[in-house]
Design an enzyme around this catalytic site. Structure first.
Site, PDB file in Angstrom:
ATOM      1  N   GLY A 128       0.820  -1.205   0.000  1.00  0.00           N
ATOM      2  CA  GLY A 128       0.000   0.000   0.000  1.00  0.00           C
ATOM      3  C   GLY A 128       0.853   1.252   0.000  1.00  0.00           C
ATOM      4  O   GLY A 128       2.088   1.196  -0.014  1.00  0.00           O
ATOM      5  N   SER A 129       0.190   2.376   0.027  1.00  0.00           N
ATOM      6  CA  SER A 129       0.874   3.666  -0.019  1.00  0.00           C
ATOM      7  C   SER A 129       1.660   3.908   1.264  1.00  0.00           C
ATOM      8  O   SER A 129       1.304   3.381   2.324  1.00  0.00           O
ATOM      9  CB  SER A 129      -0.146   4.792  -0.222  1.00  0.00           C
ATOM     10  OG  SER A 129      -0.909   4.572  -1.387  1.00  0.00           O
ATOM     11  N   PRO A 130       2.726   4.715   1.193  1.00  0.00           N
ATOM     12  CA  PRO A 130       3.480   5.046   2.413  1.00  0.00           C
ATOM     13  C   PRO A 130       2.613   5.794   3.408  1.00  0.00           C
ATOM     14  O   PRO A 130       1.743   6.579   3.036  1.00  0.00           O
ATOM     15  CB  PRO A 130       4.611   5.940   1.888  1.00  0.00           C
ATOM     16  CG  PRO A 130       4.709   5.647   0.431  1.00  0.00           C
ATOM     17  CD  PRO A 130       3.333   5.293  -0.013  1.00  0.00           C
ATOM     18  N   GLY A 131       2.857   5.547   4.693  1.00  0.00           N
ATOM     19  CA  GLY A 131       2.162   6.287   5.736  1.00  0.00           C
ATOM     20  C   GLY A 131       0.795   5.780   6.088  1.00  0.00           C
ATOM     21  O   GLY A 131       0.025   6.480   6.758  1.00  0.00           O
ATOM     22  N   THR A 132       0.449   4.548   5.674  1.00  0.00           N
ATOM     23  CA  THR A 132      -0.895   4.017   5.964  1.00  0.00           C
ATOM     24  C   THR A 132      -0.901   3.048   7.136  1.00  0.00           C
ATOM     25  O   THR A 132      -1.918   2.411   7.387  1.00  0.00           O
ATOM     26  CB  THR A 132      -1.476   3.333   4.709  1.00  0.00           C
ATOM     27  OG1 THR A 132      -0.531   2.402   4.179  1.00  0.00           O
ATOM     28  CG2 THR A 132      -1.819   4.362   3.639  1.00  0.00           C
ATOM     29  N   GLY A 133       0.225   2.887   7.841  1.00  0.00           N
ATOM     30  CA  GLY A 133       0.217   2.114   9.078  1.00  0.00           C
ATOM     31  C   GLY A 133       0.873   0.751   9.011  1.00  0.00           C
ATOM     32  O   GLY A 133       0.671  -0.071   9.905  1.00  0.00           O
ATOM     33  N   LYS A 134       1.694   0.506   7.995  1.00  0.00           N
ATOM     34  CA  LYS A 134       2.307  -0.827   7.861  1.00  0.00           C
ATOM     35  C   LYS A 134       3.284  -1.114   9.003  1.00  0.00           C
ATOM     36  O   LYS A 134       3.246  -2.185   9.613  1.00  0.00           O
ATOM     37  CB  LYS A 134       3.007  -0.939   6.502  1.00  0.00           C
ATOM     38  CG  LYS A 134       2.059  -0.828   5.313  1.00  0.00           C
ATOM     39  CD  LYS A 134       2.759  -1.120   4.004  1.00  0.00           C
ATOM     40  CE  LYS A 134       3.684  -0.010   3.561  1.00  0.00           C
ATOM     41  NZ  LYS A 134       2.977   1.204   3.145  1.00  0.00           N
ATOM     42  N   SER A 135       4.172  -0.180   9.297  1.00  0.00           N
ATOM     43  CA  SER A 135       5.155  -0.399  10.364  1.00  0.00           C
ATOM     44  C   SER A 135       4.481  -0.462  11.729  1.00  0.00           C
ATOM     45  O   SER A 135       4.902  -1.221  12.611  1.00  0.00           O
ATOM     46  CB  SER A 135       6.215   0.698  10.353  1.00  0.00           C
ATOM     47  OG  SER A 135       5.625   1.970  10.559  1.00  0.00           O
ATOM     48  N   SER A 580      -5.648  13.163 -17.974  1.00  0.00           N
ATOM     49  CA  SER A 580      -6.613  14.140 -17.470  1.00  0.00           C
ATOM     50  C   SER A 580      -6.654  15.414 -18.308  1.00  0.00           C
ATOM     51  O   SER A 580      -7.496  16.277 -18.065  1.00  0.00           O
ATOM     52  CB  SER A 580      -6.293  14.498 -16.012  1.00  0.00           C
ATOM     53  OG  SER A 580      -5.027  15.109 -15.917  1.00  0.00           O
ATOM     54  N   LYS A 623      -6.761  20.731  -8.278  1.00  0.00           N
ATOM     55  CA  LYS A 623      -6.790  21.410  -9.576  1.00  0.00           C
ATOM     56  C   LYS A 623      -7.701  22.632  -9.540  1.00  0.00           C
ATOM     57  O   LYS A 623      -7.371  23.690 -10.092  1.00  0.00           O
ATOM     58  CB  LYS A 623      -7.254  20.431 -10.657  1.00  0.00           C
ATOM     59  CG  LYS A 623      -6.267  19.302 -10.923  1.00  0.00           C
ATOM     60  CD  LYS A 623      -6.841  18.292 -11.908  1.00  0.00           C
ATOM     61  CE  LYS A 623      -5.864  17.158 -12.174  1.00  0.00           C
ATOM     62  NZ  LYS A 623      -6.403  16.135 -13.092  1.00  0.00           N
TER      63      LYS A 623
END
Length: 710
Positions: A128-135, A580, A623
């Site tokens: 998943g994306s960094p900072g989502t609670g893996k550690s 886009s 945007k």
């Protein structure tokens, strides 16, 4: 693995030896029926509170927010209250759970898997994306594992082969006692030998002085000293090396081996430049444990696992499979490369983590082993906005304040502003972001501001100031670009221009920028071509081809005799990625073909299908704000993205947002010059009316999805 040593055991060690050294029955993964409750992690041992899946279910963990006595939750107004009905003055009123697993917010599936994996000793891969609670989840798992299985690991000298030190495991806390017992025994022998040596040397020197010759006596004394020194080194080899010491561990070990080189991960043997001549350090004293050995009976956390060398991944796979791994020198040119210990226990649970690209360079056999003996879980980026989740966000702020230890608690209105920011960063209507690392950074910045002003509590004004100070590098660059372009009149937001459209793009994840697109039609020199410049990447090039299909379908101009030139003005070295800008390109080309000017106070973003449907894109909020900063009055967005708009209050009165579902609606808003414009839009509608009706159904079905940022 051998328990024999090259010396007789001291009385202290004989007593320690009688105690159990290894519990082999604990090294295997226990079945579900044999799993004991995790009392060390604070789990309930009441049978009525346990379930078949573990001491607690995932619904029990962190499912409620505890507050001080006397603080109430207004359930009637919870739906509309930013705090979810919490009646608090500051985050000081909120109790923070002791266990990390109770502090995890969102990620219900990942949390459930961690609980099960801890009980069954299974490996887990979190993507998943960094900072989502893996550690945080990995650390939480170490708290759930039992601590009574912990072991100390000792390395002994092997009298039969100095290059193959022996390994012995004992219960945690016994290793230090054994080393101390051996050291005391060695010191006792050395003291006796030292006294004997000095007596002999003194006798030789006295005899040499009286009888002579003196030089021969001094030479003999030197030989005696050297002999006794060699005997001392032999005595020192009986002292084992305490390789892994868990005497002070109060829970299962947690080793973060992210970015570790092979020696730090797998263990190493130090080089000895004095190996020859009898002056070297014994090989067993030069052995160094790796993270896989330190995490024995605990958790080994590897973030960005795909960055590990492929050979290191293979060795890691062997360690996982065997539950033990010999230590040898990692440098081929070092004397340590000749040393290889007996297998050292490494019965760890591996938590592998990474972004989506981590799976591409991960050794397939290693991933297969994780899948075969564990779980894979995808970490969510957002979660549905509910009163309970808002209460958990308030608890998150309290957790960050307590974890930091130096920040003043947050007032209720400051927490509300942070929850609003969490809604905005989610990029989806009725959702909250789960990127807690960046949100936690804002909490710390706001707290630092309040602390610098010597305030008792952090206020809403501190949070607003923190939002400005904690802007990403991309947002700072975007703001700088906007100001520079105004200085050089590269940004046009007034009047009407043919073939020029104000497009919108994102830099990084949270920064919007206005990106003008220009189109020009020229006579062809060899068959009609579409030529696009501006460092376009693959997806952007494909979107240009889609636009050319639409133009060919409705245009009266013979495009085989025309070249279409498209320029993304000041796209920069990063180029243009994503689709886009599709409606921007289409509007610019159509304007140039039909000689109809585009209103320069209008900016737009949206993807475009080959049939003319306007499809959703990511980053619409950023945007829109970029268009407002640049001075535009109107912005066109895909109709499917209307629910995702969460702009700051200061921009709401600055700009009008017009959602569109097809290219004819876009042109109706953007083009100027009524007679020619009306004729063009009517012709386009009549030609593609059927396709538009079908396309609206497609867009409607896609509106519930979460578009990836373009």
């Amino acid at each position: 693995m051998s328990d024999d040593t090259n010396v007789d055991d001291s009385p202290e060690e004989e007593r320690l030896r009688d105690q159990p050294e290894r519990r082999d029955d604990q090294s295997a993964s226990p079945s579900n029926d044999e799993d004991p409750p995790n009392e060390s992690a604070g789990a309930s041992t009441d049978p009525e509170e346990e379930t078949d899946d573990g001491p607690e279910t995932v619904d029990d963990l962190g499912s409620s927010v505890d507050v001080d006595p006397g603080v109430e939750i207004d359930e009637e107004n919870a739906e509309d209250d930013l705090l979810g009905g919490l009646q608090i003055d500051t985050t000081e009123d909120i109790e923070v759970p002791d266990r990390l697993v109770d502090q995890v917010i969102g990620q219900a599936e990942a949390r459930d898997i961690i609980i099960k994996a801890a009980r069954q000793r299974r490996h887990v891969m979190m993507i998943g994306s960094p900072g989502t609670g893996k550690s945080m989840l990995a650390k939480a798992m170490s708290q759930l594992l039992p601590e009574e299985d912990l072991q100390d690991v000792l390395v002994y000298h092997n009298p039969g082969d100095d290059n193959e030190p022996r390994i012995r495991t004992v219960p945690a806390g016994k290793g230090e006692q054994i080393v101390e017992a051996h050291r005391e025994e060695a010191n006792k022998r050395n003291r006796v030998r030292s006294i004997l040596m000095w007596i002999i040397i003194a006798a030789i020197l006295v005899y040499a002085i009286i009888v002579g010759p003196l030089l021969l006596g001094i030479f003999a004394a030197g030989i005696i000293w050297f002999i006794f020194r060699q005997m001392k080194q032999g005595t020192d080899t009986i002292v084992p090396n305490l390789l892994v010491d868990n005497s002070d561990q109060r829970q299962a070990p947690f080793e973060d081996a992210t970015g570790a080189h092979a020696g730090a991960l797998l263990g190493d043997v130090r080089h000895d430049p004095f190996q020859s001549g009898g002056m070297g350090t014994p090989s067993h004293e030069r052995v160094e444990p790796g993270s896989i050995h330190k995490s024995n009976k605990g958790v080994l956390f590897l973030d960005e696992i795909n960055t590990l060398d492929i050979r290191t991944q293979q060795k890691l796979m062997t360690a996982i499979q065997e539950g033990e791994f010999s230590i040898t020198g990692q440098s081929e040119r070092s004397s340590g490369a000749m040393v290889q210990t007996e297998p050292v226990p490494c019965d760890f649970v591996m938590i592998a983590a990474g972004n989506l690209d981590a799976m591409e360079n991960m050794h397939p056999a290693l991933r297969n082993r994780v899948k075969g003996y564990g779980y894979e879980v995808y970490m969510e980026d957002t979660i549905e906005d509910t009163p309970e989740m808002r209460r958990k966000y308030a608890r998150f702020v309290a957790q960050e304040v307590e974890r930091d230890g130096r920040l003043p608690h947050f007032a209720a209105d400051a927490v509300e502003e942070l929850i609003l920011e969490a809604k905005r960063r989610s990029g989806r209507k009725n959702h909250l972001t789960l990127h807690f690392r960046s949100l936690g950074g804002m909490v710390r910045v706001a707290g630092d501001i309040a602390r610098a002003e010597d305030r008792e509590y952090t206020t809403r004004e501190d949070v607003l100031q923190a939002k400005q100070r904690s802007r990403s590098i991309e947002q700072q660059l975007a703001d700088d670009y906007i100001e520079r372009r105004k200085d050089y009149e590269l940004q046009v937001t007034e009047n009407a221009v043919e073939g020029r459209v104000n497009g919108l793009a994102v830099m990084g994840e949270d920064s919007g920028i206005m990106l003008p697109v220009m189109a020009e039609i020229a006579p062809t020199q060899g068959g009609g071509k579409v030529i696009a410049t501006g460092q376009l990447k693959e997806m952007a090039e494909e979107s240009v081809q889609n636009v050319s299909a639409i133009i060919k379908k409705f245009s009266d101009v013979d495009l085989s005799e025309k070249d279409i030139h498209i320029q993304f003005v000041q796209a920069g070295q990063q180029g243009v990625d994503g689709d886009s800008a599709s409606i921007t390109v289409a509007a610019a080309v159509i304007s140039a073909l039909e000689d109809i000017p585009i209103d320069q106070s209008v900016a737009m973003t949206g993807s475009l299908s080959v049939r003319g449907d306007v499809l959703p894109v990511g980053g619409v909020t950023h945007k829109i704000e970029a268009a407002a900063k640049a001075g535009c009055n109107t912005v066109i967005i895909p109709e499917a993205n209307e629910q995702d708009v969460m702009i700051e209050d200061e921009y709401e009165e600055m700009i009008e947002i017009i959602p569109c579902s097809n290219i004819s609606e876009v042109l109706d808003v953007a083009l100027m010059g009524e007679p020619k414009k009306d004729s063009l839009v009517d012709r386009l509608r009549s030609i593609t009316d059927t396709a538009f009706e079908q396309g609206q159904n497609t867009v409607g079905s896609a509106s519930g999805s979460s578009p990836s940022p373009q």
